[in-house]
Design a protein around this motif. Structure first.
Motif, mmCIF file in Angstrom:
data_model
loop_
_atom_site.group_PDB
_atom_site.id
_atom_site.type_symbol
_atom_site.label_atom_id
_atom_site.label_comp_id
_atom_site.label_asym_id
_atom_site.label_seq_id
_atom_site.Cartn_x
_atom_site.Cartn_y
_atom_site.Cartn_z
ATOM 1 N N GLN A 56 0.834 -1.206 0.000
ATOM 2 C CA GLN A 56 0.000 0.000 0.000
ATOM 3 C C GLN A 56 0.870 1.258 0.000
ATOM 4 N N PHE A 57 0.356 2.280 -0.688
ATOM 5 C CA PHE A 57 1.107 3.536 -0.777
ATOM 6 C C PHE A 57 0.139 4.706 -0.623
ATOM 7 N N ALA A 58 0.555 5.703 0.124
ATOM 8 C CA ALA A 58 -0.285 6.896 0.293
ATOM 9 C C ALA A 58 0.584 8.135 0.239
ATOM 10 N N GLN A 59 0.100 9.178 -0.446
ATOM 11 C CA GLN A 59 0.799 10.462 -0.471
ATOM 12 C C GLN A 59 -0.237 11.578 -0.502
ATOM 13 N N ALA A 60 0.222 12.800 -0.196
ATOM 14 C CA ALA A 60 -0.716 13.930 -0.124
ATOM 15 C C ALA A 60 -0.040 15.187 -0.627
ATOM 16 N N TRP A 61 -0.866 16.107 -1.155
ATOM 17 C CA TRP A 61 -0.353 17.425 -1.536
ATOM 18 C C TRP A 61 -1.487 18.442 -1.468
ATOM 19 N N ASN A 62 -1.112 19.698 -1.505
ATOM 20 C CA ASN A 62 -2.086 20.790 -1.477
ATOM 21 C C ASN A 62 -1.925 21.674 -2.696
ATOM 22 N N SER A 71 -2.442 25.233 -10.431
ATOM 23 C CA SER A 71 -1.608 25.434 -9.251
ATOM 24 C C SER A 71 -0.503 24.400 -9.267
ATOM 25 N N GLN A 72 0.630 24.799 -8.738
ATOM 26 C CA GLN A 72 1.661 23.806 -8.432
ATOM 27 C C GLN A 72 1.138 22.914 -7.317
ATOM 28 N N GLU A 73 1.806 21.806 -7.112
ATOM 29 C CA GLU A 73 1.434 20.905 -6.025
ATOM 30 C C GLU A 73 2.427 21.111 -4.884
ATOM 31 N N PHE A 74 1.876 21.406 -3.696
ATOM 32 C CA PHE A 74 2.727 21.785 -2.568
ATOM 33 C C PHE A 74 2.704 20.748 -1.463
ATOM 34 N N SER A 75 3.843 20.645 -0.782
ATOM 35 C CA SER A 75 3.947 19.763 0.381
ATOM 36 C C SER A 75 3.025 20.265 1.487
ATOM 37 N N PRO A 76 2.132 19.410 2.007
ATOM 38 C CA PRO A 76 1.311 19.844 3.144
ATOM 39 C C PRO A 76 2.161 20.145 4.380
ATOM 40 N N HIS A 77 3.251 19.419 4.554
ATOM 41 C CA HIS A 77 4.061 19.595 5.761
ATOM 42 C C HIS A 77 4.926 20.856 5.685
ATOM 43 N N HIS A 78 5.364 21.189 4.487
ATOM 44 C CA HIS A 78 6.176 22.395 4.292
ATOM 45 C C HIS A 78 5.457 23.270 3.275
ATOM 46 N N PRO A 79 4.450 24.047 3.738
ATOM 47 C CA PRO A 79 3.463 24.662 2.849
ATOM 48 C C PRO A 79 4.005 25.481 1.668
ATOM 49 N N SER A 80 5.183 26.081 1.789
ATOM 50 C CA SER A 80 5.631 26.917 0.683
ATOM 51 C C SER A 80 6.444 26.119 -0.338
ATOM 52 N N PRO A 82 7.159 23.202 -3.159
ATOM 53 C CA PRO A 82 6.530 22.263 -4.089
ATOM 54 C C PRO A 82 6.889 20.824 -3.716
ATOM 55 N N GLY A 83 5.949 19.932 -3.904
ATOM 56 C CA GLY A 83 6.243 18.523 -3.647
ATOM 57 C C GLY A 83 5.085 17.793 -3.009
ATOM 58 N N HIS A 84 5.231 16.469 -2.933
ATOM 59 C CA HIS A 84 4.243 15.607 -2.289
ATOM 60 C C HIS A 84 4.846 15.080 -0.990
ATOM 61 N N GLU A 104 -3.616 2.318 8.925
ATOM 62 C CA GLU A 104 -3.251 3.158 10.065
ATOM 63 C C GLU A 104 -2.203 4.176 9.617
ATOM 64 N N ILE A 105 -2.604 5.464 9.603
ATOM 65 C CA ILE A 105 -1.717 6.554 9.147
ATOM 66 C C ILE A 105 -1.746 7.651 10.212
ATOM 67 N N PRO A 106 -0.862 7.563 11.213
ATOM 68 C CA PRO A 106 -0.921 8.522 12.319
ATOM 69 C C PRO A 106 -0.786 9.982 11.859
ATOM 70 N N ASP A 107 -0.066 10.229 10.765
ATOM 71 C CA ASP A 107 0.194 11.605 10.318
ATOM 72 C C ASP A 107 -0.890 12.173 9.406
ATOM 73 N N LEU A 108 -1.971 11.447 9.195
ATOM 74 C CA LEU A 108 -3.006 11.943 8.278
ATOM 75 C C LEU A 108 -3.551 13.300 8.749
ATOM 76 N N GLN A 109 -3.717 14.226 7.802
ATOM 77 C CA GLN A 109 -4.233 15.572 8.090
ATOM 78 C C GLN A 109 -5.175 15.980 6.963
ATOM 79 N N PRO A 110 -6.006 17.014 7.190
ATOM 80 C CA PRO A 110 -6.803 17.539 6.071
ATOM 81 C C PRO A 110 -5.875 17.985 4.929
ATOM 82 N N VAL A 111 -6.183 17.542 3.720
ATOM 83 C CA VAL A 111 -5.360 17.890 2.554
ATOM 84 C C VAL A 111 -6.261 18.085 1.333
ATOM 85 N N ASN A 112 -5.779 18.889 0.403
ATOM 86 C CA ASN A 112 -6.509 19.062 -0.853
ATOM 87 C C ASN A 112 -6.543 17.762 -1.639
ATOM 88 N N GLN A 113 -5.422 17.033 -1.619
ATOM 89 C CA GLN A 113 -5.366 15.825 -2.419
ATOM 90 C C GLN A 113 -4.639 14.709 -1.681
#
Ligand SMILES: [Cu+2]
Length: 301
Positions: A56-62, A71-80, A82-84, A104-113
């Motif tokens: 299984q694989f999971a990734q997120a971006w905003n 829009s570019q795709e931005f790291s949710p953890h480092h908002p400014s 670019p990246g996933h 089980e993904i302890p770091d899950l947060q609200p994200v655009n994608q």
């Protein structure tokens, strides 16, 4: 099937879907919880395949909301930046219905994608794209559940709106006469170099903070002995929609002077008057997760 989003030269259309009787395996439900994701499939899931975390694989971006299209795709953890962000899947459990997986993904947060790439049997992997607006209460119905204290981040759209409407210029970004120049850098493993420096009481200081690191950092001077208090506020700050617009500076009288958040390979200069009162004034990076180790001390003599 021409028009928006395609380059087909001729008109076309999608006429009919016929069920062939072949087995299908499709996700039919997805629920975001504070500690992970529940995904239900249309048919029975192969436990041996699905419960192997590397299946299984999971990734997120905003995205950034703005007047331009796209829009570019931005790291949710480092908002400014670019990246996933890849999301660590701590465990995978197939529930009793044999069709629902809990990732089980302890770091899950609200994200655009949110993008999930899931293998649940010998057939082709399934790709799922979702927007996570809210996280429901933690899911507890699996072996190995452990409660975690977690701060749920502000919705990325609210953070974006705050960036557009709440950003204020840094009050110390100006030149002052007869300033004593001081240069600090973000060092390896969340450190400041130097980790301390001295200034005379009341002196004018022109401080340049350089960031040669790969993640953003800032520099904030705080009142003597206030580090635990300020740290506690920093731990909670990601829940505030204007946290990014405020450069993660907590709302507190303990914060005396600060730089903006400095992106990698950039620098920021501020000028200020050192406190008139002698003492040891801690400085700290207020990027969430950094303060406990990324701090130093300005000694006012
Ligand atoms: Cu930092």
């Amino acid at each position: 099937m021409t028009g928006w989003g395609t380059y087909t030269p001729a008109d076309g259309s999608f006429q009919r879907v016929r069920y062939t009787g072949d087995p299908v395996q499709l996700p039919v439900e997805l629920h975001a919880r504070e500690n992970g994701l529940l995904v239900t499939f249309s048919g029975p899931v192969d436990r041996a395949v699905a419960e192997t975390p590397r299946s299984q694989f999971a990734q997120a971006w905003n995205y950034r909301y703005g007047p331009g299209y796209g829009s570019q795709e931005f790291s949710p953890h480092h908002p400014s930046m670019p990246g996933h962000d890849p999301l660590t899947i701590r465990s995978v459990t197939l529930l009793e219905d044999e069709r629902t997986l809990f990732l089980e993904i302890p770091d899950l947060q609200p994200v655009n994608q949110l993008h999930l790439h899931l293998r649940v049997d010998a057939s082709r992997p399934v790709d799922l794209f979702a927007t996570v607006h809210k996280l429901a209460a933690p899911f507890t119905g699996f072996a190995g559940y452990r409660p975690v204290s977690k701060v749920v981040a502000a919705h990325p759209i609210l953070s974006d709106l705050a960036l557009a409407t709440h950003s204020k210029p840094n009050p110390w970004r100006k030149k002052l006469p007869n300033a004593q120049p001081i240069t600090l850098e973000a060092g390896k493993n969340l450190t400041f170099t130097p980790s301390s420096f001295e200034v005379p009481a009341g002196a004018t200081v022109e401080l340049t903070f350089k960031n040669p690191d790969v993640v953003p950092h800032n520099w904030a001077l705080i009142r003597p002995d206030s580090l635990p208090r300020v740290g506690d506020l920093i731990n909670k700050i990601i829940a505030e929609p204007d946290a990014v617009a405020r450069h993660y500076i907590p709302k507190s009288d303990d914060v005396l002077v600060y730089s903006d958040m400095v992106p990698p390979q950039d620098q920021f200069t501020i000028s200020f008057q050192a406190p008139a009162e002698k003492g040891r004034y801690p400085y700290v990076c207020t990027f969430p997760g950094h303060w406990m180790v990324m701090n130093g001390v300005m000694i006012v003599k």
